[in-house]
Design a protein around this motif. Structure first.
Motif, PDB file in Angstrom:
ATOM      1  N   LEU A 105      -1.961  -0.791   7.362  1.00  0.00           N
ATOM      2  CA  LEU A 105      -0.594  -0.015   7.409  1.00  0.00           C
ATOM      3  C   LEU A 105      -1.715   1.616   7.878  1.00  0.00           C
ATOM      4  O   LEU A 105      -2.407   0.846   7.817  1.00  0.00           O
ATOM      5  CB  LEU A 105      -0.132   0.444   5.615  1.00  0.00           C
ATOM      6  CG  LEU A 105       0.000  -1.228   5.433  1.00  0.00           C
ATOM      7  CD1 LEU A 105       0.257  -0.488   3.356  1.00  0.00           C
ATOM      8  CD2 LEU A 105       1.496  -1.554   5.344  1.00  0.00           C
ATOM      9  N   ALA A 106      -1.372   1.753   8.242  1.00  0.00           N
ATOM     10  CA  ALA A 106      -1.832   3.823   7.944  1.00  0.00           C
ATOM     11  C   ALA A 106      -2.481   3.627   8.846  1.00  0.00           C
ATOM     12  O   ALA A 106      -2.175   3.846   9.902  1.00  0.00           O
ATOM     13  CB  ALA A 106      -1.945   4.385   7.011  1.00  0.00           C
ATOM     14  N   THR A 107      -4.023   3.652   8.492  1.00  0.00           N
ATOM     15  CA  THR A 107      -5.287   4.126   9.165  1.00  0.00           C
ATOM     16  C   THR A 107      -5.775   2.420  10.865  1.00  0.00           C
ATOM     17  O   THR A 107      -6.842   3.028  11.209  1.00  0.00           O
ATOM     18  CB  THR A 107      -6.356   4.308   7.974  1.00  0.00           C
ATOM     19  OG1 THR A 107      -6.597   3.537   7.245  1.00  0.00           O
ATOM     20  CG2 THR A 107      -5.742   5.578   7.837  1.00  0.00           C
ATOM     21  N   GLU A 109      -4.474  -1.205  11.941  1.00  0.00           N
ATOM     22  CA  GLU A 109      -3.330  -2.339  12.521  1.00  0.00           C
ATOM     23  C   GLU A 109      -3.980  -3.691  11.683  1.00  0.00           C
ATOM     24  O   GLU A 109      -2.828  -4.392  11.002  1.00  0.00           O
ATOM     25  CB  GLU A 109      -3.827  -2.709  14.068  1.00  0.00           C
ATOM     26  CG  GLU A 109      -2.732  -3.889  14.352  1.00  0.00           C
ATOM     27  CD  GLU A 109      -3.313  -3.423  15.817  1.00  0.00           C
ATOM     28  OE1 GLU A 109      -2.495  -4.984  16.587  1.00  0.00           O
ATOM     29  OE2 GLU A 109      -2.930  -2.978  16.345  1.00  0.00           O
ATOM     30  N   ARG A 139      -0.063  -5.953  -0.909  1.00  0.00           N
ATOM     31  CA  ARG A 139       0.058  -3.990  -0.130  1.00  0.00           C
ATOM     32  C   ARG A 139       0.120  -3.591  -1.429  1.00  0.00           C
ATOM     33  O   ARG A 139       0.870  -3.324  -2.383  1.00  0.00           O
ATOM     34  CB  ARG A 139       1.179  -4.279   0.662  1.00  0.00           C
ATOM     35  CG  ARG A 139       0.567  -5.524   1.539  1.00  0.00           C
ATOM     36  CD  ARG A 139       1.220  -5.362   3.443  1.00  0.00           C
ATOM     37  NE  ARG A 139       2.346  -4.427   3.640  1.00  0.00           N
ATOM     38  CZ  ARG A 139       1.474  -4.559   4.502  1.00  0.00           C
ATOM     39  NH1 ARG A 139       0.404  -5.245   5.100  1.00  0.00           N
ATOM     40  NH2 ARG A 139       1.578  -3.304   5.635  1.00  0.00           N
TER      41      ARG A 139
END
Length: 140
Positions: A105-107, A109, A139
């Motif tokens: 997520l976010a920062t 892949e 998650r």
């Protein structure tokens, strides 16, 4: 291998090394790549983690295990390391490294979860505890 959000088990178990630990867990990220390729690359860290001056340990890699974490694909590969060349009295004779790669997520892949555990030492983290750690991944 640089990992963040790390936790340790059995800290300072060896009196000769105040940084000794029986196991460590943590997470890191990779910018891209398919999960199998990332897991296979990261688990090979044992090849340098447990070698010394050209002396290599014996390493057996598991087949990849494909599973899901909260509906997202994940791949787990385990390396069992034996005949570790000792560099000091705190080095274990054997070790285990589990690497789980899943979608990030976010920062990042790809998120990479790592469990490193000494083997052949008193108080070691048992295999079922490692399996429980991996099974508990969610998650956030």
């Amino acid at each position: 291998m640089m990992i963040g959000s790390a936790s340790a088990f059995g800290k300072e178990y060896c009196e000769a090394d105040d940084t000794s630990m029986l196991a460590a867990v943590g997470i890191t990220g990779r910018p891209a790549g398919d999960l199998l390729t990332v897991a296979a690359h990261e688990v090979r860290a044992v090849e340098w983690m447990y070698s010394d001056d050209g002396r290599l340990p014996t390493i057996n890699y598991s087949d990849p295990v494909h599973f899901e974490i909260a509906g997202n694909p994940a791949v787990r590969i385990t390396a069992l390391v034996s005949d570790i060349p000792p560099t000091d009295e705190c080095d274990p004779p054997a070790a285990r490294l589990d690497v789980v790669a899943t979608t990030g997520l976010a920062t990042a892949e790809v998120a990479v979860f790592v469990v490193r555990a000494d083997r052949g030492v008193a108080g070691q983290l048992d295999d079922s505890s490692i399996d429980d750690l991996v099974a508990s991944l969610r998650r956030s």
